[in-house]
Structure formats: structure tokens, C-alpha cells
Scaffold this motif. Structure first.
Motif, PDB file in Angstrom:
ATOM      1  N   ILE A  70       1.047  -0.975  -0.351  1.00 27.14           N
ATOM      2  CA  ILE A  70       0.133   0.381  -0.344  1.00 27.14           C
ATOM      3  C   ILE A  70       0.655   1.108   0.363  1.00 27.14           C
ATOM      4  N   GLN A  71       1.815   1.384   0.836  1.00 25.08           N
ATOM      5  CA  GLN A  71       2.629   2.288   0.469  1.00 25.08           C
ATOM      6  C   GLN A  71       3.706   2.496  -0.133  1.00 25.08           C
ATOM      7  N   ARG A  72       4.154   1.395  -1.089  1.00 23.74           N
ATOM      8  CA  ARG A  72       4.706   1.467  -2.151  1.00 23.74           C
ATOM      9  C   ARG A  72       3.322   1.897  -3.247  1.00 23.74           C
ATOM     10  N   LEU A  73       2.310   1.795  -3.667  1.00 25.41           N
ATOM     11  CA  LEU A  73       1.148   1.988  -4.290  1.00 25.41           C
ATOM     12  C   LEU A  73       0.635   4.027  -4.296  1.00 25.41           C
ATOM     13  N   MET A  74       1.192   4.384  -2.938  1.00 29.42           N
ATOM     14  CA  MET A  74       0.905   5.812  -2.617  1.00 29.42           C
ATOM     15  C   MET A  74       2.467   6.055  -3.196  1.00 29.42           C
ATOM     16  N   ARG A  75       3.847   5.917  -3.159  1.00 25.82           N
ATOM     17  CA  ARG A  75       4.458   6.539  -3.246  1.00 25.82           C
ATOM     18  C   ARG A  75       5.141   6.654  -4.625  1.00 25.82           C
ATOM     19  N   ARG A  76       4.542   5.794  -5.648  1.00 21.88           N
ATOM     20  CA  ARG A  76       4.321   5.355  -6.895  1.00 21.88           C
ATOM     21  C   ARG A  76       3.485   6.629  -7.691  1.00 21.88           C
ATOM     22  N   VAL A  84      -3.431  11.374  -4.216  1.00 22.96           N
ATOM     23  CA  VAL A  84      -3.945   9.994  -4.026  1.00 22.96           C
ATOM     24  C   VAL A  84      -4.343  10.042  -3.054  1.00 22.96           C
ATOM     25  N   VAL A  85      -6.113   9.477  -2.912  1.00 26.45           N
ATOM     26  CA  VAL A  85      -6.371  10.181  -1.323  1.00 26.45           C
ATOM     27  C   VAL A  85      -7.113   8.674  -0.914  1.00 26.45           C
ATOM     28  N   ARG A  86      -5.733   8.077   0.042  1.00 22.75           N
ATOM     29  CA  ARG A  86      -6.342   7.281   0.728  1.00 22.75           C
ATOM     30  C   ARG A  86      -7.406   7.289   2.367  1.00 22.75           C
ATOM     31  N   ILE A  87      -8.059   6.099   1.815  1.00 26.17           N
ATOM     32  CA  ILE A  87      -9.067   6.447   2.291  1.00 26.17           C
ATOM     33  C   ILE A  87      -9.609   4.875   3.733  1.00 26.17           C
ATOM     34  N   LYS A  88      -8.925   5.662   4.658  1.00 27.38           N
ATOM     35  CA  LYS A  88      -9.509   4.332   5.911  1.00 27.38           C
ATOM     36  C   LYS A  88     -10.871   4.552   7.006  1.00 27.38           C
ATOM     37  N   GLY A  89     -11.191   3.517   7.117  1.00 28.53           N
ATOM     38  CA  GLY A  89     -12.707   3.658   7.343  1.00 28.53           C
ATOM     39  C   GLY A  89     -11.983   4.347   8.994  1.00 28.53           C
ATOM     40  N   GLY A  90     -13.133   4.156   9.931  1.00 31.08           N
ATOM     41  CA  GLY A  90     -13.397   5.322  11.009  1.00 31.08           C
ATOM     42  C   GLY A  90     -12.564   6.104  10.899  1.00 31.08           C
ATOM     43  N   ASP A  91     -11.879   6.878  12.121  1.00 31.26           N
ATOM     44  CA  ASP A  91     -10.441   7.934  12.061  1.00 31.26           C
ATOM     45  C   ASP A  91      -9.329   7.970  11.860  1.00 31.26           C
ATOM     46  N   ALA A  92      -8.502   8.022  10.564  1.00 30.43           N
ATOM     47  CA  ALA A  92      -7.283   7.417  10.268  1.00 30.43           C
ATOM     48  C   ALA A  92      -6.216   7.460  11.105  1.00 30.43           C
ATOM     49  N   ARG A  97      -2.537   2.474  11.533  1.00 25.67           N
ATOM     50  CA  ARG A  97      -1.466   3.068  10.609  1.00 25.67           C
ATOM     51  C   ARG A  97      -1.243   3.702  10.060  1.00 25.67           C
ATOM     52  N   ALA A  98      -2.131   4.812  10.309  1.00 18.24           N
ATOM     53  CA  ALA A  98      -1.599   6.250   9.978  1.00 18.24           C
ATOM     54  C   ALA A  98       0.556   6.642   9.707  1.00 18.24           C
ATOM     55  N   GLY A  99       0.871   6.230  11.252  1.00 19.03           N
ATOM     56  CA  GLY A  99       1.798   6.651  11.562  1.00 19.03           C
ATOM     57  C   GLY A  99       2.596   6.339  10.669  1.00 19.03           C
ATOM     58  N   GLU A 100       2.651   5.369  10.450  1.00 21.63           N
ATOM     59  CA  GLU A 100       3.749   4.257  10.046  1.00 21.63           C
ATOM     60  C   GLU A 100       3.542   4.907   7.902  1.00 21.63           C
ATOM     61  N   GLU A 101       2.894   5.369   8.165  1.00 23.43           N
ATOM     62  CA  GLU A 101       2.233   6.173   6.313  1.00 23.43           C
ATOM     63  C   GLU A 101       2.281   7.209   6.428  1.00 23.43           C
ATOM     64  N   ILE A 102       2.572   7.741   7.049  1.00 24.63           N
ATOM     65  CA  ILE A 102       2.438   9.398   6.608  1.00 24.63           C
ATOM     66  C   ILE A 102       4.429   9.370   6.936  1.00 24.63           C
ATOM     67  N   ALA A 103       4.839   8.345   8.244  1.00 23.72           N
ATOM     68  CA  ALA A 103       6.904   9.110   8.205  1.00 23.72           C
ATOM     69  C   ALA A 103       6.913   8.556   6.477  1.00 23.72           C
TER      70      ALA A 103
END
Length: 254
Positions: A70-76, A84-92, A97-103
Motif C-alpha cells: 500500500i505504501q509503495r502504491l501511494m509513493r508511486r 492520492v486519496v487514501r481512504i481509511k475506515g473510522g478515523d485515520a 497505521r497512519a503513523g507508518e504511512e505518514i513517516a
């Protein structure tokens, strides 16, 4: 080509009516939508005509799209200049795993925007008609996942001793062991509730005591995705059920 950006959008617990205006606008502005498994499928109707939709399901106990992929897709896509709009259930920002993606995105020099939303814990409380922080019962609420990254469980004794309302995520499959562990510190009569599919048309609610909650959940086929709520504040929901003279199982229909 200029680098694009990634917006982490919180889709809320399910009902599209619970999306924020900001979330809806971000979805409509996206070039690529990466949509999590528990997000309402109808959310894709809000996209722009040209936008690409990619399902990246992640759900406990089920086959999931690897986080690294997922993170590779966002970067690519972002490095191709796309929004890129990463849509997460509830609050992101809560157990998403938002912390991992943000970093990861920041390390790649990609702009990240965050859109907050309603977490299922709040939706569960709303469905029950109770306050998570009722001042007659507690001084706060603790949001906790039922299992840690290494597969172990939290220190339930320490959490129980706080006197706070416990909002337990991803614990439906472990409700037996959770209630047993909490029962070593809390009385068996401590109010408890489980809400499955909180904030959706499929919502199922159950209130009982800590000592009975696991058996009641099994009897009524309460399973994932569900939020478990433990603490004195849930007594307000129990009183509401008793006032309506509902069955001993104290099941609240949706």
C-alpha cells in the motif's frame, strides 16, 4: 513533473452521512483512491469521473493487502504527480497505521494532508445513547487495540485499574480472554457493551455485565468488526434497557 500529494481521508464508521464535508471534497479532488476494506463501497460514487479506484483491503483475521505494498502504491502515484486519496475506515489516526504511512511519505518528500473523521468507538457510544466520559462514572476514556503488533495482549489489569471507560477495538474474536483478564481486576457486574458494525445500517448492539458479555456475544453472533465498551458509563445503557423491560440477555436491537 511535479510531485503530487497524499490525503489520508477518514471515512467514518460506514454511513456516508457521517463523512465530513472536507472528506467528501478531498475524495472528489483525488486522481487515485486507495480504499480500505471496511469503508462503505458507495464512497466511490463521490469520486471524480477520471479517478482510479484501487481496493486495498486490510482486515484482522482475513486476507489483507500488505502494508508495504500500500505504501509503495501511494509513493508511486504521488511521484507521478497525482493526488492520492487514501481512504481509511473510522478515523485515520486511530489504529489505521497512519503513523507508518505518514513517516514513509515524508521520508520520500511527499506532502501529506490528514482529514479527521468519526471513529467506530464514538459511533458505538452514539448507537447506545451513552457518553463515554459520563462524569458520574469516569474521568476519561481509553481507546485500546485488543492485540499488539507482536501478537501479545495489552496489560489488561493496568487498564482496568484506571477506572476509565475502555473502548476496545479488534477484540471480538478474543472477547472471552479479554473479559476474563479484566475480571481479575473489575467486578463481574461491571457494565459492558458490544456494538458490531457501529454507525451502519447493519449495526447490532448488546449490553450486559462483564461476567456475561462473552456468552451474550456468542449467543447473538456478535463478531468482527465490533467495538467492546467496558466501564461504569455503560451502566446508563443497561438502565435504559431495564426501563424498557427487555429480556434478560439485554440485547438492544438496531
Amino acid at each position: 513533473m511535479n510531485t503530487g500529494k497524499v490525503t489520508l481521508v477518514s471515512a467514518g464508521p460506514g454511513d456516508l452521512d457521517l463523512l465530513t464535508f472536507r472528506a467528501a471534497k478531498a475524495i472528489a479532488a483525488g486522481d487515485v483512491l486507495l480504499i480500505d476494506d471496511l469503508v462503505n463501497d458507495d464512497i466511490a460514487t463521490l469520486k471524480a469521473a477520471h479517478a482510479r479506484v484501487v481496493r486495498v483491503g486490510k482486515r484482522g483475521g482475513c486476507k489483507s493487502t500488505p502494508q508495504a505494498f500500500i505504501q509503495r502504491l501511494m509513493r508511486r502515484y504521488a511521484l507521478q504527480g497525482k493526488h492520492v486519496v487514501r481512504i481509511k475506515g473510522g478515523d485515520a489516526l486511530l489504529f489505521g497505521r497512519a503513523g507508518e504511512e505518514i513517516a514513509d511519505l515524508r521520508h520520500a518528500g511527499i506532502e501529506v494532508e490528514i482529514v479527521n473523521g468519526i471513529s467506530s468507538g464514538f459511533a458505538a457510544a452514539a448507537g447506545l445513547g451513552v457518553s463515554l466520559t459520563h462524569r458520574d462514572h469516569c474521568q476519561g476514556v481509553i481507546f485500546v487495540t485488543a492485540h499488539l503488533r507482536d501478537g501479545t495482549e495489552p496489560d489488561w489489569a493496568t487498564l482496568a485499574a484506571t477506572g476509565m471507560t475502555l473502548a476496545i477495538y479488534m477484540g471480538a474474536s478474543r472477547i472471552d480472554s479479554i473479559s476474563e483478564a479484566l475480571g481479575k481486576t473489575l467486578a463481574a457486574g461491571t457494565p459492558a457493551a458490544v456494538v458490531q458494525w457501529a454507525g451502519t445500517s447493519r449495526e447490532k448492539r448488546l449490553v450486559a455485565t462483564l461476567g456475561d458479555i462473552a456468552a451474550c456475544a456468542a449467543a447473538h453472533d456478535i463478531a468482527s468488526p465490533a467495538v467492546i465498551l467496558i466501564g461504569g458509563a455503560m451502566g446508563e445503557a443497561m438502565e435504559a434497557v431495564s426501563a424498557r423491560s427487555e429480556p434478560a440477555m439485554r440485547r438492544l436491537s438496531a
